[in-house]
Scaffold this motif. Structure first.
Motif, PDB file in Angstrom:
ATOM      1  N   PHE A 156       0.854  -1.175   0.028  1.00  0.00           N
ATOM      2  CA  PHE A 156      -0.051   0.010  -0.126  1.00  0.00           C
ATOM      3  C   PHE A 156       0.762   1.235   0.054  1.00  0.00           C
ATOM      4  O   PHE A 156       0.471   2.242  -0.137  1.00  0.00           O
ATOM      5  CB  PHE A 156      -0.969   0.002   1.220  1.00  0.00           C
ATOM      6  CG  PHE A 156      -2.302  -0.976   1.083  1.00  0.00           C
ATOM      7  CD1 PHE A 156      -2.923  -0.729   0.072  1.00  0.00           C
ATOM      8  CD2 PHE A 156      -2.069  -2.040   1.493  1.00  0.00           C
ATOM      9  CE1 PHE A 156      -4.152  -1.540  -0.225  1.00  0.00           C
ATOM     10  CE2 PHE A 156      -2.790  -3.098   1.351  1.00  0.00           C
ATOM     11  CZ  PHE A 156      -4.111  -2.778   0.262  1.00  0.00           C
ATOM     12  N   PHE A 159       4.073  -0.199  -3.825  1.00  0.00           N
ATOM     13  CA  PHE A 159       3.625  -1.036  -4.918  1.00  0.00           C
ATOM     14  C   PHE A 159       1.940  -0.751  -4.979  1.00  0.00           C
ATOM     15  O   PHE A 159       1.343  -1.501  -5.513  1.00  0.00           O
ATOM     16  CB  PHE A 159       3.691  -2.289  -4.900  1.00  0.00           C
ATOM     17  CG  PHE A 159       5.158  -2.604  -4.816  1.00  0.00           C
ATOM     18  CD1 PHE A 159       5.900  -2.714  -5.785  1.00  0.00           C
ATOM     19  CD2 PHE A 159       5.856  -3.116  -3.790  1.00  0.00           C
ATOM     20  CE1 PHE A 159       7.409  -2.749  -6.087  1.00  0.00           C
ATOM     21  CE2 PHE A 159       7.377  -3.505  -3.734  1.00  0.00           C
ATOM     22  CZ  PHE A 159       7.947  -3.123  -4.941  1.00  0.00           C
ATOM     23  N   LEU A 160       1.475   0.606  -4.631  1.00  0.00           N
ATOM     24  CA  LEU A 160       0.105   0.794  -4.382  1.00  0.00           C
ATOM     25  C   LEU A 160      -0.368   0.921  -5.924  1.00  0.00           C
ATOM     26  O   LEU A 160      -1.464   0.343  -6.216  1.00  0.00           O
ATOM     27  CB  LEU A 160      -0.173   2.138  -3.892  1.00  0.00           C
ATOM     28  CG  LEU A 160      -1.656   2.705  -4.070  1.00  0.00           C
ATOM     29  CD1 LEU A 160      -2.550   1.768  -3.176  1.00  0.00           C
ATOM     30  CD2 LEU A 160      -1.811   3.873  -3.211  1.00  0.00           C
ATOM     31  N   LEU A 161       0.265   1.595  -6.766  1.00  0.00           N
ATOM     32  CA  LEU A 161      -0.001   1.878  -8.046  1.00  0.00           C
ATOM     33  C   LEU A 161      -0.074   0.483  -8.905  1.00  0.00           C
ATOM     34  O   LEU A 161      -1.252   0.265  -9.733  1.00  0.00           O
ATOM     35  CB  LEU A 161       0.792   2.999  -9.028  1.00  0.00           C
ATOM     36  CG  LEU A 161       0.191   3.121 -10.357  1.00  0.00           C
ATOM     37  CD1 LEU A 161      -1.049   3.801 -10.375  1.00  0.00           C
ATOM     38  CD2 LEU A 161       1.261   4.374 -11.045  1.00  0.00           C
TER      39      LEU A 161
ATOM     40  N   ILE B  16       0.823   9.734  -2.573  1.00  0.00           N
ATOM     41  CA  ILE B  16      -0.412   9.502  -3.362  1.00  0.00           C
ATOM     42  C   ILE B  16      -0.879  10.672  -3.997  1.00  0.00           C
ATOM     43  O   ILE B  16      -1.356  11.796  -2.988  1.00  0.00           O
ATOM     44  CB  ILE B  16      -1.138   8.620  -2.382  1.00  0.00           C
ATOM     45  CG1 ILE B  16      -0.702   7.513  -1.977  1.00  0.00           C
ATOM     46  CG2 ILE B  16      -2.566   8.537  -3.212  1.00  0.00           C
ATOM     47  CD1 ILE B  16      -1.666   6.679  -1.083  1.00  0.00           C
ATOM     48  N   LEU B  21      -2.349  11.359 -12.445  1.00  0.00           N
ATOM     49  CA  LEU B  21      -2.676  10.224 -13.199  1.00  0.00           C
ATOM     50  C   LEU B  21      -3.947  10.618 -13.600  1.00  0.00           C
ATOM     51  O   LEU B  21      -4.881   9.755 -13.924  1.00  0.00           O
ATOM     52  CB  LEU B  21      -2.767   8.952 -11.973  1.00  0.00           C
ATOM     53  CG  LEU B  21      -1.827   7.938 -11.884  1.00  0.00           C
ATOM     54  CD1 LEU B  21      -2.156   7.098 -10.793  1.00  0.00           C
ATOM     55  CD2 LEU B  21      -1.406   7.356 -13.138  1.00  0.00           C
ATOM     56  N   TYR B  78       3.160   8.454  -6.786  1.00  0.00           N
ATOM     57  CA  TYR B  78       2.859   6.855  -6.247  1.00  0.00           C
ATOM     58  C   TYR B  78       4.177   6.494  -5.796  1.00  0.00           C
ATOM     59  O   TYR B  78       4.675   5.501  -6.317  1.00  0.00           O
ATOM     60  CB  TYR B  78       1.960   6.586  -7.171  1.00  0.00           C
ATOM     61  CG  TYR B  78       0.611   6.623  -7.230  1.00  0.00           C
ATOM     62  CD1 TYR B  78      -0.158   5.821  -6.301  1.00  0.00           C
ATOM     63  CD2 TYR B  78       0.103   7.685  -8.048  1.00  0.00           C
ATOM     64  CE1 TYR B  78      -1.536   6.135  -6.174  1.00  0.00           C
ATOM     65  CE2 TYR B  78      -1.375   7.889  -7.753  1.00  0.00           C
ATOM     66  CZ  TYR B  78      -2.131   7.261  -6.960  1.00  0.00           C
ATOM     67  OH  TYR B  78      -3.497   7.567  -6.872  1.00  0.00           O
ATOM     68  N   PHE B  79       5.050   7.187  -5.117  1.00  0.00           N
ATOM     69  CA  PHE B  79       6.245   6.588  -4.421  1.00  0.00           C
ATOM     70  C   PHE B  79       7.271   6.207  -5.826  1.00  0.00           C
ATOM     71  O   PHE B  79       7.732   5.167  -5.701  1.00  0.00           O
ATOM     72  CB  PHE B  79       5.855   5.363  -3.648  1.00  0.00           C
ATOM     73  CG  PHE B  79       5.053   5.721  -2.513  1.00  0.00           C
ATOM     74  CD1 PHE B  79       5.286   6.192  -1.315  1.00  0.00           C
ATOM     75  CD2 PHE B  79       3.732   5.616  -2.838  1.00  0.00           C
ATOM     76  CE1 PHE B  79       4.454   6.435  -0.427  1.00  0.00           C
ATOM     77  CE2 PHE B  79       2.888   5.736  -1.871  1.00  0.00           C
ATOM     78  CZ  PHE B  79       3.098   6.226  -0.666  1.00  0.00           C
ATOM     79  N   ALA B  81       6.462   5.543  -8.708  1.00  0.00           N
ATOM     80  CA  ALA B  81       6.014   4.375  -9.663  1.00  0.00           C
ATOM     81  C   ALA B  81       5.500   4.906 -11.002  1.00  0.00           C
ATOM     82  O   ALA B  81       5.398   4.493 -12.044  1.00  0.00           O
ATOM     83  CB  ALA B  81       4.760   3.618  -8.985  1.00  0.00           C
ATOM     84  N   MET B 141       7.513  -2.354 -12.168  1.00  0.00           N
ATOM     85  CA  MET B 141       6.389  -3.077 -12.159  1.00  0.00           C
ATOM     86  C   MET B 141       5.170  -2.487 -12.957  1.00  0.00           C
ATOM     87  O   MET B 141       4.245  -3.256 -13.444  1.00  0.00           O
ATOM     88  CB  MET B 141       6.030  -2.939 -10.576  1.00  0.00           C
ATOM     89  CG  MET B 141       6.772  -3.692  -9.618  1.00  0.00           C
ATOM     90  SD  MET B 141       6.498  -5.454  -9.630  1.00  0.00           S
ATOM     91  CE  MET B 141       4.949  -5.631  -8.968  1.00  0.00           C
ATOM     92  N   VAL B 142       5.298  -1.024 -12.832  1.00  0.00           N
ATOM     93  CA  VAL B 142       4.163  -0.422 -13.830  1.00  0.00           C
ATOM     94  C   VAL B 142       4.499  -0.953 -15.195  1.00  0.00           C
ATOM     95  O   VAL B 142       3.419  -1.064 -15.951  1.00  0.00           O
ATOM     96  CB  VAL B 142       4.297   1.102 -13.451  1.00  0.00           C
ATOM     97  CG1 VAL B 142       3.126   1.710 -14.353  1.00  0.00           C
ATOM     98  CG2 VAL B 142       3.984   1.080 -11.933  1.00  0.00           C
TER      99      VAL B 142
END
Lengths: 213, 502
Positions: A156, A159-161, B16, B21, B78-79, B81, B141-142
C-alpha cells in the motif's frame, strides 16, 4: 530447525520424482500437492510466513483443485507406459545438469552454517551495488514487524499503483474471456447459424436431433 | 480511538497524488461507464457508445493539456511508480488523438462486419489506459503491468471477429508470442531488481551510478532481456514475425489502432528506460551494440520484405517494422536531439499510419477488406479525394517533403550524424530509398485506369466521420511538414521536461 528443512526438502524431492514417474495422472497431481506442501514448510522454517500461506492457498489450494478437476473431467484412460530410451536419457542428463548448475550458481546466495540456512545477498563477491542488503538477523526489520505486515506495508505504499493496475487488468481479462466464449443471441449481429452448428456438434439442438433419429 | 486519531486517514498520505494520473483515471472511468452503458443500450443504438468513448477520450485529452501546463516542474507520483512529466504527457496526447480517430472510423466498419458489440469500445479504452500508463511508467512493475493491460486487451481485439479463422489465427499467434515476450521482460526485470534492489527507475539509475566502475554480467543480462521484451512490442526485426500476420488477420480498425498506439507507448518506455535510466557510459557502451544491430536489422528486414508483399495490410505491417528501425536510431543515440527527434517521428508516424489504415477501413465493403493490390486499381478515378489522401500518407511514410515524414527522418538522421554515428544514418537513408519502391507502387496502382472488362472492387462511400478522419490526418501530415516548429517546439519541451530524479 535444520532437521525440519532436511526432512521437508527430502520429501519435496521425492514427491517431485513421484510427479514425473507415477503411472496415473491423478497420483502425479497428488504428489505435486505433497511437493508444494513440503516447500511451504521450508518457507515457514525460513521465517517467510506470508509465502507459506500463499503457497498453500494459491498452489496447493486453487491451482491443484483446477488440475484435479480437469484430470477428472477428461478422465484419461491410461497413461503411456514409461520407457527408458534415448529421449529419456537426454531428458535426465539435461535435468541433472540444470540442477547442478543451479546449485553451483546458488552457492554464493545460500549459506549453511551450524545453526541453519541463511540466504545472503546474491553474488556478494562480485556485486558492485551495495545499495541494499536485507537485514536477515532474527531481530531484523522484516522479522520483527512480521512478514505479513511488511508485505502489506509495501503493497500500500511502494506498490500501490501496480496493485491498482492489477485490478484493471483482471477486469479487462474477465471481459475478454466472457466476450470470446459467450454464445451470441443478438438479433442485430447474426451469427451464421448453419456454420456455428456444423462446428459445435455438442449443441443442445444437435443432440436432440440425433436422438430422435 | 479518538476523532483525532482517525483524521489522518482522511488526508491522503504523502506520495499518493491522484493529480499525476488524471488523464489515465478519466479514461479508466470511461471504460467502466461504457461497460455499464452497454447493458442498457439497444443493439441498434450502439453507435452512441462510440460517441461516449470519444467524449471520454476528449476528457482525458483535456486533462492532458491541463497537466502539460501544470507539470512545468516534473515529479514522480505514487512513490516513484509513475512519472508526471511532459515527456509522458506528449506521448499521452499522441495516443489519445490516435484513439479518438480510430473510434471515429470504428462503428461503420463493425456494422459492415456484423461485429458491433459494446465490448469493443471498452477494450479500446482499456488498452489506451494501459498505453498511457506505460508512457509514464516510472517503475519496472508498472511497465510490466501496463504492457500486460494493453496486450491482453489487444489479444481480445485481434480475435474480435470470432467467426473468421484469420482473426482467430491472429489472436492466437499474438497471444502465444506475446506470452513469450512477457516472460523475457519479466525475467529481465527480476535480474535488474536482483542486482540493484529497486523497481523504481530513478533509484535504479542511482544504484547504477553508485556502483559504477564495474559491469555485472547479471545486470547486463537483465537489460538485454528487458530489451527483447520491449522490442517485441515495437516489432523490431528479429522479434517481428507476428506483425504481418496479426495486422492482416485482425479487424482493420483494430490494426489501425494497435499499429500506431502500441508502438508509440512502447517507444516511450524504451526511451525512458534505456536512454534515461541505463545511460551510464559503461552500461550504455554494452547495450548500444544490441540496439544498434536491432535497428539496422529492422530497417533492412522491414523494407526488403515489404517489397515482396501483395497485401496492402502486410505492406503497411512491414513498413511499420522499418519505421520502428528508424525510431530506434533515436534510442541508440543518447543526445537530447535524438530524443526529441524520435518524439517528432512518433507523432508523424502516428498521423500518417492512422491515415493509411483508415483508408483501408473506410473503403472496406461488406465482403472483404481493401487489402489486395487488385482492389486498389483505379481508386483515384472513383474516389479522387481518398486516393489523394492515401498518396499523401504514403509520401509521408516514404519521407518526401513537404510532409511530416520528411522532417521526422531528417531530425533522426541529423541527430545520428551529430553524435558521430554516420553508419546508422547511412543505413537509414539507404533503406528509405528502398522503401520508395513499394510506397510508390501502391500510389501508382491507385492512379492506373483499370481495363474496361476488369471487375473492380466495390468501394464503400465515405461517411461523414470516415471522411473527417481522412481530412484530419491529411491536414496533420501537411501541417507537421510545413509548419514544423509547431509540433517540434512541443517535442523539444517534452524532452526537456523528462523526470530524471525523484
Amino acid at each position: 530447525m535444520t532437521g525440519i528443512i532436511w526432512v521437508a526438502g527430502g520429501l519435496a524431492a521425492l514427491s517431485a520424482l513421484g510427479v514425473v514417474f507415477s503411472p496415473q495422472p491423478l497420483y502425479s497431481a497428488l504428489s505435486l500437492v505433497l511437493s508444494i506442501g513440503a516447500l511451504a514448510v521450508i518457507f515457514l522454517v525460513l521465517n517467510a510466513q506470508f509465502l507459506f500461506v500463499v503457497q498453500l492457498i494459491v498452489y496447493a489450494g486453487a491451482v491443484m483443485v483446477l488440475f484435479v478437476f480437469i484430470i477428472a473431467l477428461l478422465s484419461p484412460d491410461r497413461e503411456e507406459r514409461f520407457r527408458v530410451d534415448a529421449r529419456f536419457a537426454i531428458g535426465v542428463t539435461f535435468a541433472v545438469g540444470v540442477t547442478v548448475a543451479m546449485l553451483l550458481a546458488a552457492r554464493n546466495g545460500i549459506t549453511f552454517n551450524g545453526n541453519g540456512f541463511r540466504a545472503q545477498q546474491i553474488g556478494q563477491a562480485s556485486d558492485p551495488y551495495h545499495g541494499f542488503a536485507f537485514d536477515q538477523s532474527d531481530n531484523g526489520l522484516v522479522n520483527t514487524a512480521g512478514n505479513v505486515q511488511s508485505v502489506g506495508g509495501q503493497l500500500f505504499t511502494t506498490f500501490l499503483l501496480p496493485f491498482e493496475i492489477t485490478s484493471m487488468l483482471l477486469l479487462v481479462s474477465a471481459i475478454g474471456a466472457v466476450y470470446l466464449t459467450r454464445r451470441r443471441r443478438d438479433p442485430n449481429a447474426p451469427v451464421r447459424r448453419e456454420r456455428a452448428l456444423a462446428r459445435e456438434p455438442q449443441l443442445e439442438e444437435d443432440r436432440i436431433e440425433v436422438e430422435v433419429r | 480511538m479518538t476523532v483525532l486519531g482517525v483524521l489522518p486517514v482522511l488526508a491522503p498520505p504523502p506520495g499518493i497524488d491522484i493529480l499525476g494520473l488524471l488523464p489515465e483515471v478519466i479514461l479508466a472511468g470511461g471504460f467502466i461507464v461504457l461497460m455499464m452503458l452497454d447493458l442498457v443500450t439497444a443493439p441498434a443504438q450502439r453507435g452512441w457508445l462510440a460517441v461516449v468513448s470519444v467524449v471520454a477520450v476528449a476528457g482525458a485529452f483535456g486533462a492532458t493539456v491541463w497537466c502539460w501546463f501544470d507539470a512545468a516542474t516534473p515529479r514522480t507520483v505514487y512513490f516513484g511508480a509513475f512519472a508526471y512529466d511532459r515527456f509522458g504527457l506528449f506521448i499521452n496526447a499522441i495516443i489519445l488523438v490516435s484513439t479518438a480517430l480510430v473510434l471515429m472510423i470504428t462503428p461503420q466498419y463493425l456494422n459492415r462486419r456484423g461485429l458491433h458489440y459494446g465490448e469493443y469500445y471498452a477494450l479500446i479504452l482499456g488498452a489506451a489506459t494501459g498505453m498511457m500508463l506505460l508512457a509514464g511508467a516510472g517503475s519496472l512493475m508498472v511497465i510490466f503491468l501496463a504492457i500486460e493491460l494493453l496486450s491482453i486487451a489487444l489479444y481480445i481485439l485481434s480475435g474480435f471477429n470470432r467467426t473468421e479463422p484469420r482473426s482467430q489465427e491472429a489472436a492466437m499467434k499474438y497471444l502465444l508470442l506475446g506470452g513469450f515476450a512477457s516472460g523475457f521482460l519479466l525475467f529481465g526485470m527480476a535480474l535488474i531488481y536482483g542486482e540493484t534492489g529497486h523497481t523504481q527507475l530513478t533509484l535504479i539509475a542511482a544504484a547504477i551510478t553508485n556502483g559504477g566502475g564495474t559491469v555485472d554480467p547479471l545486470l547486463m543480462a537483465g537489460i538485454a532481456l528487458l530489451f527483447v521484451g520491449l522490442a517485441f512490442k515495437i516489432s523490431a526485426a528479429p522479434f517481428h514475425t507476428w506483425t504481418p500476420d496479426v495486422y492482416q488477420g485482425a479487424p482493420t480498425s483494430v490494426t489501425t489502432f494497435m499499429s500506431v498506439t502500441t508502438k508509440v507507448a512502447a517507444f516511450a518506455a524504451l526511451i525512458r528506460v534505456f536512454s534515461y535510466t541505463f545511460g551510464e557510459p559503461l552500461i550504455y557502451d554494452r547495450w548500444k551494440i544490441i540496439v544498434y544491430f536491432v535497428a539496422i536489422a529492422s530497417m533492412v528486414v522491414g523494407n526488403v520484405a515489404a517489397l515482396r508483399q501483395t497485401s496492402l495490410k502486410r505492406v503497411l505491417g512491414y513498413s511499420g517494422i522499418a519505421q520502428g528501425g528508424y525510431i530506434l536510431i533515436g534510442v541508440v543515440v543518447l543526445t537530447p536531439a535524438a530524443t526529441w527527434g524520435s518524439l517528432y517521428y512518433l507523432a508523424s508516424y502516428a498521423v500518417a499510419n492512422i491515415g493509411a489504415f483508415a483508408v483501408i477501413t473506410v473503403m472496406a465493403n461488406r465482403g472483404e477488406d481493401l487489402d489486395s493490390y487488385a482492389s486498389l486499381r483505379g481508386l483515384a478515378f472513383r474516389r479522387p479525394y481518398v486516393a489523394a489522401a492515401m498518396g499523401l500518407f504514403l509520401l509521408s511514410l516514404g519521407g518526401f517533403p513537404p510532409t511530416a515524414g520528411f522532417f521526422a527522418k531528417f531530425f533522426v538522421f541529423a541527430a545520428a550524424i551529430g553524435a558521430h554515428e554516420l553508419p546508422l544514418a547511412l543505413w537509414g537513408i539507404g533503406t528509405s530509398a528502398v522503401s520508395v519502391f513499394y510506397y510508390l507502387r501502391v500510389g501508382l496502382l491507385m492512379y492506373t485506369r483499370p481495363q474496361p472488362d476488369e471487375p473492380s472492387y466495390n468501394w464503400s462511400r465515405t461517411s461523414l466521420s470516415g471522411g473527417g478522419v481522412l481530412a484530419l490526418t491529411a491536414a496533420g501530415t501537411l501541417v507537421m511538414g510545413i509548419f514544423v516548429t509547431l509540433v517540434l517546439n512541443i517535442a523539444v519541451s517534452a524532452q526537456n521536461g523528462i523526470v530524471l530524479h525523484g
